[in-house]
Design a protein around this motif. Structure first.
Motif, PDB file in Angstrom:
ATOM      1  N   HIS A  23      -0.306   2.965 -10.499  1.00 49.78           N
ATOM      2  CA  HIS A  23      -0.742   2.106  -9.403  1.00 49.78           C
ATOM      3  C   HIS A  23      -1.957   1.263  -9.813  1.00 49.78           C
ATOM      4  CE1 HIS A  23       1.984   4.710  -7.225  1.00 49.78           C
ATOM      5  NE2 HIS A  23       1.894   3.922  -6.170  1.00 49.78           N
TER       6      HIS A  23
ATOM      7  N   VAL B  41      -3.222  11.768  -0.768  1.00 50.32           N
ATOM      8  CA  VAL B  41      -3.644  12.935   0.003  1.00 50.32           C
ATOM      9  C   VAL B  41      -3.505  14.159  -0.900  1.00 50.32           C
ATOM     10  CG1 VAL B  41      -3.158  14.332   2.042  1.00 50.32           C
ATOM     11  CG2 VAL B  41      -2.856  11.837   2.120  1.00 50.32           C
TER      12      VAL B  41
ATOM     13  N   GLU C 158      -4.167   4.378  10.975  1.00 49.26           N
ATOM     14  CA  GLU C 158      -4.996   3.253  10.511  1.00 49.26           C
ATOM     15  C   GLU C 158      -4.202   2.324   9.596  1.00 49.26           C
ATOM     16  OE1 GLU C 158      -7.514   1.066   7.779  1.00 49.26           O
ATOM     17  OE2 GLU C 158      -6.649   2.988   7.182  1.00 49.26           O
ATOM     18  N   LEU C 159      -3.461   2.888   8.641  1.00 54.67           N
ATOM     19  CA  LEU C 159      -2.698   2.061   7.700  1.00 54.67           C
ATOM     20  C   LEU C 159      -1.514   1.381   8.394  1.00 54.67           C
ATOM     21  CD1 LEU C 159      -2.748   4.325   4.519  1.00 54.67           C
ATOM     22  CD2 LEU C 159      -3.959   2.155   4.854  1.00 54.67           C
TER      23      LEU C 159
ATOM     24  N   THR D 212      -5.239   8.712   9.136  1.00 56.18           N
ATOM     25  CA  THR D 212      -4.981   7.789   8.024  1.00 56.18           C
ATOM     26  C   THR D 212      -3.695   7.023   8.259  1.00 56.18           C
ATOM     27  OG1 THR D 212      -6.107   9.282   6.491  1.00 56.18           O
ATOM     28  CG2 THR D 212      -4.634   7.648   5.529  1.00 56.18           C
TER      29      THR D 212
ATOM     30  N   LEU E   5       1.208   5.416   0.379  1.00 59.01           N
ATOM     31  CA  LEU E   5       0.559   6.612   0.924  1.00 59.01           C
ATOM     32  C   LEU E   5       1.446   7.819   0.664  1.00 59.01           C
ATOM     33  CD1 LEU E   5      -1.483   8.177   2.745  1.00 59.01           C
ATOM     34  CD2 LEU E   5      -0.146   7.385   4.726  1.00 59.01           C
TER      35      LEU E   5
ATOM     36  N   ARG F  74      -1.324   7.861 -10.406  1.00 57.91           N
ATOM     37  CA  ARG F  74      -2.510   7.062 -10.096  1.00 57.91           C
ATOM     38  C   ARG F  74      -2.683   5.930 -11.119  1.00 57.91           C
ATOM     39  NH1 ARG F  74      -3.948  12.457  -8.938  1.00 57.91           N
ATOM     40  NH2 ARG F  74      -4.653  12.761  -6.787  1.00 57.91           N
TER      41      ARG F  74
ATOM     42  N   ALA G 161      -2.321  -0.717  -4.179  1.00 63.47           N
ATOM     43  CA  ALA G 161      -3.222   0.196  -3.465  1.00 63.47           C
ATOM     44  C   ALA G 161      -2.526   1.524  -3.216  1.00 63.47           C
ATOM     45  CB  ALA G 161      -3.662  -0.433  -2.146  1.00 63.47           C
ATOM     46  N   LEU G 162      -3.258   2.599  -3.442  1.00 61.42           N
ATOM     47  CA  LEU G 162      -2.710   3.942  -3.287  1.00 61.42           C
ATOM     48  C   LEU G 162      -3.694   4.816  -2.527  1.00 61.42           C
ATOM     49  CD1 LEU G 162      -0.664   6.253  -4.035  1.00 61.42           C
ATOM     50  CD2 LEU G 162      -2.026   6.577  -6.120  1.00 61.42           C
ATOM     51  N   THR G 163      -3.224   5.447  -1.456  1.00 59.07           N
ATOM     52  CA  THR G 163      -3.991   6.482  -0.780  1.00 59.07           C
ATOM     53  C   THR G 163      -3.319   7.809  -1.089  1.00 59.07           C
ATOM     54  OG1 THR G 163      -4.744   5.027   0.998  1.00 59.07           O
ATOM     55  CG2 THR G 163      -4.779   7.394   1.433  1.00 59.07           C
TER      56      THR G 163
ATOM     57  N   HIS H  39       0.872  -1.181   0.000  1.00 60.48           N
ATOM     58  CA  HIS H  39       0.000   0.000   0.000  1.00 60.48           C
ATOM     59  C   HIS H  39       0.905   1.225   0.000  1.00 60.48           C
ATOM     60  CE1 HIS H  39      -4.201   1.523   1.029  1.00 60.48           C
ATOM     61  NE2 HIS H  39      -3.463   2.630   0.995  1.00 60.48           N
TER      62      HIS H  39
END
Length: 302
Positions: free
Chosen positions: A79, A89, A130-131, A127, A63, A76, A85-87, A61
Motif C-alpha cells: 500500500h 486494525v 467515519e470512513l 472507524t 480498511l 503495508r 491509504a490503509l487503515t 482507502h
C-alpha cells in the motif's frame, strides 16, 4: 463531511504464496521440483481491488485487520509503494494468508489458512462510520468482519458493491452480502443458470446491477431488468495466470459506474481489465491504468 474517498475497500487484505505446478489437479507424488520458485507476495482480493481502483485514478482507502507479523508488513509495504491509504486494525491471530497452486494454463487452486481469524472479529464501528461518511462508495469483501459491518454501512447511506466469488447460488452466508449490495459481482463457475441467479439477487435485495463473470466466455449482465451477454475480449498478451482477474473486472466496472457510464460500458471496462490481469504473472501485483483502459476501450469500439 467531505467525500474525499471515492471507494472504501473493506476486507480482503492478505498474503499469497504462489506455487507453479505442472498440472491441475496435481497427481499425488512424494515430491515435486518447482523450477519457477515458490514466492510469497502481498495481495488478496481486497488488495487487488484497491490496487485496480487506485491505478484507474480513484481515491481509494483500504480498511481491514492485519497482524503484527511479516505478512502484515508485506501488505503495508504494498500500500505504501502504490500510494493507497490503509487503515490496519490489529489482528492478534495474524494476517490472512493462502497458498495458490497455479497450473500451466493459468488456472489456480487456492488453499486458505482459516486459523487467522475468528467469527467475532470486528472492524471498529467508529472507524467504519467515519470512513464510510467520507466515501462515495464502499466495496465489501465477503469476510466475517465485513458481514458484521453491513448494518453500519446501510445506516450510512453509502452505496455498496460486493464480490461473491464462486458462490453456488444457495449458501446463505453469501446471500447476506448479495442482498445488501447495490452492485453485485459473482463468478459463474458454480452457477447452473447464471441469469436466473442474477435475477434472484436483484429480486431479493437492493442490487440495481448484477454481473456473473464467466472467464473466456465473457459475462452475464443484469441491469434495469434486462439480461444481456457481454463478450470476452482478447488478452493483449499470452494468458499466464487468472489470479486477480475477477478483482480487476470489479475495479474497472466500478470506475465506469462511478463516472456515470452505462452498465454495458462498465462491463466492457471490466472485461478489458480482467483480460489484462490474466497476462500478469501471479508473483506480481499489477493493474491496468486509466489511459491504457480507455485506449483499449476505444480500440474495442473501433
Amino acid at each position: 463531511m467531505s467525500r474525499d474517498i471515492d471507494v472504501l475497500v473493506l476486507g480482503g487484505a492478505g498474503v499469497d504464496t504462489i506455487v507453479h505446478v505442472p498440472q491441475l489437479p496435481l497427481p499425488y507424488a512424494d515430491s515435486y521440483m518447482i523450477h519457477d520458485g515458490i514466492r510469497t507476495r502481498a495481495g488478496q482480493t481486497g488488495d487487488f481491488v484497491a490496487l485496480g481502483l487506485a491505478a484507474l485514478g480513484l481515491r481509494t482507502h483500504h480498511l481491514d485487520l492485519l497482524g503484527d507479523d511479516p505478512e502484515g508488513e508485506l501488505v503495508r509495504a504494498l500500500h505504501r509503494e502504490r500510494g493507497i491509504a490503509l487503515t490496519a486494525v490489529p489482528q492478534p491471530a495474524g494476517t490472512k494468508r493462502a497458498v495458490n497452486l497455479v497450473g500451466p494454463d493459468g488456472r489456480r487452486l487456492s488453499l486458505y489458512d482459516s486459523s487467522r481469524g475468528h467469527p467475532d472479529d470486528r472492524l471498529p464501528e467508529a472507524t467504519l462510520r467515519e470512513l464510510a461518511g467520507r466515501s462515495r462508495h464502499v466495496h465489501v469483501s465477503i469476510t466475517q468482519p465485513c458481514a458484521h459491518a453491513l448494518p453500519v454501512l446501510r445506516e450510512s447511506g453509502v452505496t455498496i458493491s460486493t464480490d461473491l466469488h464462486d458462490w453456488d447460488g444457495e449458501n446463505p452466508y453469501h446471500e447476506t452480502f448479495a442482498r445488501a449490495a447495490d452492485v453485485v459481482f459473482v463468478s459463474a463457475a458454480r452457477l447452473p443458470d447464471p441469469g436466473r441467479t442474477l435475477r434472484r439477487i436483484a429480486g431479493r435485495g437492493r442490487a440495481r446491477v448484477a454481473v456473473a463473470t464467466a472467464g473466456a466466455e465473457g459475462a452475464h449482465l443484469l441491469a434495469d431488468g434486462e439480461l444481456t451477454r457481454v463478450p470476452a475480449v482478447r488478452p493483449p498478451a499470452p494468458v499466464v495466470d487468472s489470479n486477480g482477474a475477477g478483482d480487476a473486472f470489479a475495479a474497472a466496472f466500478l470506475f465506469g459506474h462511478l463516472n456515470g457510464e452505462p452498465p454495458r460500458r462498465c462491463a466492457l471496462y471490466g472485461a478489458l481489465a480482467g483480460a489484462h490481469a490474466c497476462t500478469v504473472p501471479s508473483t506480481r501485483t499489477d493493474a491496468i491504468g486509466r489511459d491504457g483502459l480507455l485506449a483499449r476501450a476505444a480500440g474495442a469500439d473501433a
